[in-house]
Design an enzyme around this catalytic site. Structure first.
Site, PDB file in Angstrom:
ATOM      1  N   TYR A 201       0.845  -1.195   0.000  1.00 47.02           N
ATOM      2  CA  TYR A 201       0.000   0.000   0.000  1.00 47.02           C
ATOM      3  C   TYR A 201       0.887   1.254   0.000  1.00 47.02           C
ATOM      4  O   TYR A 201       1.910   1.296   0.696  1.00 47.02           O
ATOM      5  CB  TYR A 201      -0.883  -0.060   1.248  1.00 47.02           C
ATOM      6  CG  TYR A 201      -1.733   1.149   1.470  1.00 47.02           C
ATOM      7  CD1 TYR A 201      -2.811   1.420   0.631  1.00 47.02           C
ATOM      8  CD2 TYR A 201      -1.470   2.029   2.503  1.00 47.02           C
ATOM      9  CE1 TYR A 201      -3.600   2.538   0.825  1.00 47.02           C
ATOM     10  CE2 TYR A 201      -2.265   3.147   2.724  1.00 47.02           C
ATOM     11  CZ  TYR A 201      -3.323   3.392   1.877  1.00 47.02           C
ATOM     12  OH  TYR A 201      -4.095   4.500   2.077  1.00 47.02           O
TER      13      TYR A 201
ATOM     14  N   ASP B 283       0.024  -7.858   5.686  1.00 44.64           N
ATOM     15  CA  ASP B 283      -1.142  -7.019   5.424  1.00 44.64           C
ATOM     16  C   ASP B 283      -2.069  -7.835   4.527  1.00 44.64           C
ATOM     17  O   ASP B 283      -1.789  -8.053   3.351  1.00 44.64           O
ATOM     18  CB  ASP B 283      -0.719  -5.705   4.754  1.00 44.64           C
ATOM     19  CG  ASP B 283      -1.893  -4.736   4.589  1.00 44.64           C
ATOM     20  OD1 ASP B 283      -3.044  -5.203   4.487  1.00 44.64           O
ATOM     21  OD2 ASP B 283      -1.653  -3.510   4.545  1.00 44.64           O
TER      22      ASP B 283
ATOM     23  N   LYS C 111     -11.692  -1.145   4.563  1.00 43.63           N
ATOM     24  CA  LYS C 111     -11.978  -1.763   3.267  1.00 43.63           C
ATOM     25  C   LYS C 111     -13.048  -2.846   3.428  1.00 43.63           C
ATOM     26  O   LYS C 111     -14.169  -2.538   3.737  1.00 43.63           O
ATOM     27  CB  LYS C 111     -10.671  -2.291   2.672  1.00 43.63           C
ATOM     28  CG  LYS C 111      -9.494  -1.297   2.786  1.00 43.63           C
ATOM     29  CD  LYS C 111      -9.710  -0.017   1.990  1.00 43.63           C
ATOM     30  CE  LYS C 111      -8.704   1.087   2.321  1.00 43.63           C
ATOM     31  NZ  LYS C 111      -7.290   0.721   2.226  1.00 43.63           N
TER      32      LYS C 111
HETATM   33  C1  LIG Z   1      -6.111   1.225   2.721  1.00 46.84           C
HETATM   34  C2  LIG Z   1      -4.999   0.320   3.037  1.00 46.84           C
HETATM   35  C3  LIG Z   1      -4.164   0.558   4.139  1.00 46.84           C
HETATM   36  C4  LIG Z   1      -4.315   1.786   5.012  1.00 46.84           C
HETATM   37  O1  LIG Z   1      -5.511   1.746   5.721  1.00 46.84           O
HETATM   38  P1  LIG Z   1      -6.273   3.066   6.251  1.00 46.84           P
HETATM   39  O2  LIG Z   1      -7.472   2.486   6.930  1.00 46.84           O
HETATM   40  O3  LIG Z   1      -6.592   3.888   5.038  1.00 46.84           O
HETATM   41  O4  LIG Z   1      -5.369   3.773   7.168  1.00 46.84           O
HETATM   42  C5  LIG Z   1      -3.180  -0.366   4.409  1.00 46.84           C
HETATM   43  N1  LIG Z   1      -3.001  -1.444   3.644  1.00 46.84           N
HETATM   44  C6  LIG Z   1      -3.766  -1.707   2.575  1.00 46.84           C
HETATM   45  C7  LIG Z   1      -3.519  -2.926   1.751  1.00 46.84           C
HETATM   46  C8  LIG Z   1      -4.794  -0.827   2.231  1.00 46.84           C
HETATM   47  O5  LIG Z   1      -5.549  -1.081   1.158  1.00 46.84           O
END
Ligand SMILES: *Cc1c(COP(=O)(O)O)cnc(C)c1O
Length: 415
Positions: free
Chosen positions: A117, A182, A207
């Site tokens: 990200y 992640d 998400k």
């Molecule tokens: C959006 C996202 C983040 C960051 O998350 P936030 O809730 O926007 O702080 C981290 N990793 C991935 C894969 C993401 O899509």
């Protein structure tokens, strides 16, 4: 007793105390502080929470230390991920920051595999946390390790290219160095990194977990031993998930499996059709032939998910035109919502990644990332097909986009 299916867990996880409380929906506890009638009990609770305990013995004491509504969401996500514990944060980035801060016992060196990200890339590369970062290929993690390596950070499927990283292989290479995954793109419906040996499975709950584009949050499923320092970091940094947001995220979970699988079916179909479209130069999706060179589908993931990236033949100009021309699909960053979103990684989410790195990762000026929602697949295809037909010169746009009737009739009308 047979353990319940993931579908059942999505519906019931974190709700075990509700019947005892005599309620059907999780209560939202908005207290900033809690009455302390017994000083010795208050002291004991403060001691316990400050040392990273999951729950106080008597009461929550103060909202920055503990909140029952947030704790319920944490129990739910821990159960879905197969972890002993989960710790929730104000956002995905707050969660990533917390785990980077909490795992520095061995040192301040981090091994990370690109792409990740854009915000994570920037946090690691900027030096803001005074960490030393070695970027490594996934198959060369072992060589990048040092005695002071605190953790290995990977993201799979990776943002924005949807490339998969072999979690079990990275865990093997890392030895006793904790591997943080992640897993935002996968959700626990499609992938459970802890079962593959990862030390922590992390999500931007903004998400898929929330799933409706209306809540920001982050959460990390892990062992109780790693959860304790995460809670301590949360207490001292105050990067709290608000109880209202925790309620919203918990409310998203019962439909998580349904949403993820429905969106995945639509994504499979759109990926296939896009790969046959004359205006599309390449489609990146693990579910396409050649999209999963390490055969991780089935072994690591239950399915390819609902994120895909594609490159338009007309490069940046045409990518820009597609973002202007879509009507049903929203041109916006973020992903994992019930509605479909399209964005341009090189110009938006990954613009801070050095251009040379972007090129090496295949994040081209013509790349668009599509997060497929649960709309009707034919409606989504018509929108994409139409947007791809618009010449990159932009000659089409003004007349048609000025006419909302045209859009409604075309997009949502017959067929
Ligand atoms: C959006 C996202 C983040 C960051 O998350 P936030 O809730 O926007 O702080 C981290 N990793 C991935 C894969 C993401 O899509």
């Amino acid at each position: 007793m047979r353990s319940p299916s993931l579908d059942t867990r999505c519906v019931h996880a974190g709700r075990d105390d509700l019947a005892r409380l005599g309620v059907h929906a999780p209560p939202i506890d908005l207290s900033s502080t809690y009455p302390l009638h017994d000083l010795a009990e208050g002291t004991a609770d403060l001691d316990a929470l400050a040392s990273g305990a999951r729950d106080p013995l008597h009461g929550s004491v103060y909202a920055r230390l503990h909140n029952p509504t947030v704790a319920r969401l944490e129990r739910a996500v821990a159960e879905l991920e197969g972890g002993e514990a989960a710790v929730a944060f104000a956002s995905g980035m707050a969660a990533i920051t917390a785990i980077l801060l909490s795992l520095t016992a061995r040192g301040r060196h981090v091994v990370a595999v690109r792409p990740v990200y854009g915000g994570t890339d920037h946090l690691l590369a900027s030096g803001l946390l005074a960490l030393e970062v070695s970027w490594s290929r996934a198959d060369q993690v072992r060589a990048a390790l040092r005695p002071d390596t605190a953790l290995v950070f990977i993201e799979t499927p990776a943002n924005p290219t949807c490339a998969l990283v072999d979690i079990a292989d990275v865990v093997r290479q890392a030895g006793d160095v904790p591997v943080v995954v992640d897993s935002t793109f996968a959700t626990p419906v499609l992938q459970r990194p802890l079962a593959l040996g990862a030390a922590a499975s992390l999500h931007s709950a903004t998400k898929f977990l929330g799933g409706h584009g209306d809540t920001v949050g982050g959460i990390i499923a892990t062992s109780e031993a790693l959860a304790r320092p995460l809670r301590q970091v949360r207490i001292v940094t105050g990067a709290l998930l608000h109880p209202l947001a925790a309620f919203m995220l918990h409310r998203g979970l019962p439909t998580l499996s349904l949403r993820v699988l429905a969106a995945q079916e639509r994504a499979r179909e759109l990926a296939l059709r896009l790969s046959g479209h004359p205006a599309v130069a390449a489609v990146h999706y693990p579910g396409l032939p050649g999209g999963d060179p390490q055969s991780l589908l089935g072994r690591q993931m239950n399915g390819p998910g609902s994120l895909l990236a594609f490159e338009v033949a007309g490069g940046y100009e045409q990518a820009q035109q597609v973002m202007r021309a879509v009507r049903l699909i929203t041109p916006a960053v973020s992903l994992g919502s019930t509605d479909s979103l399209i964005q341009h990684p090189a110009g938006l989410t990954h613009r801070l990644v050095p251009e040379r790195e972007r090129a090496a990762l295949g994040i081209s000026p013509g790349m668009l990332r599509l997060s497929v929602g649960v709309e009707g697949v034919e409606d989504l295809w018509r929108d994409l097909d139409r947007a791809l037909a618009v010449p990159a010169t932009g000659a089409w746009s003004t007349a048609d986009s000025a006419d909302p009737e045209f859009v409604t009739a075309e997009m949502l009308g017959a067929g």
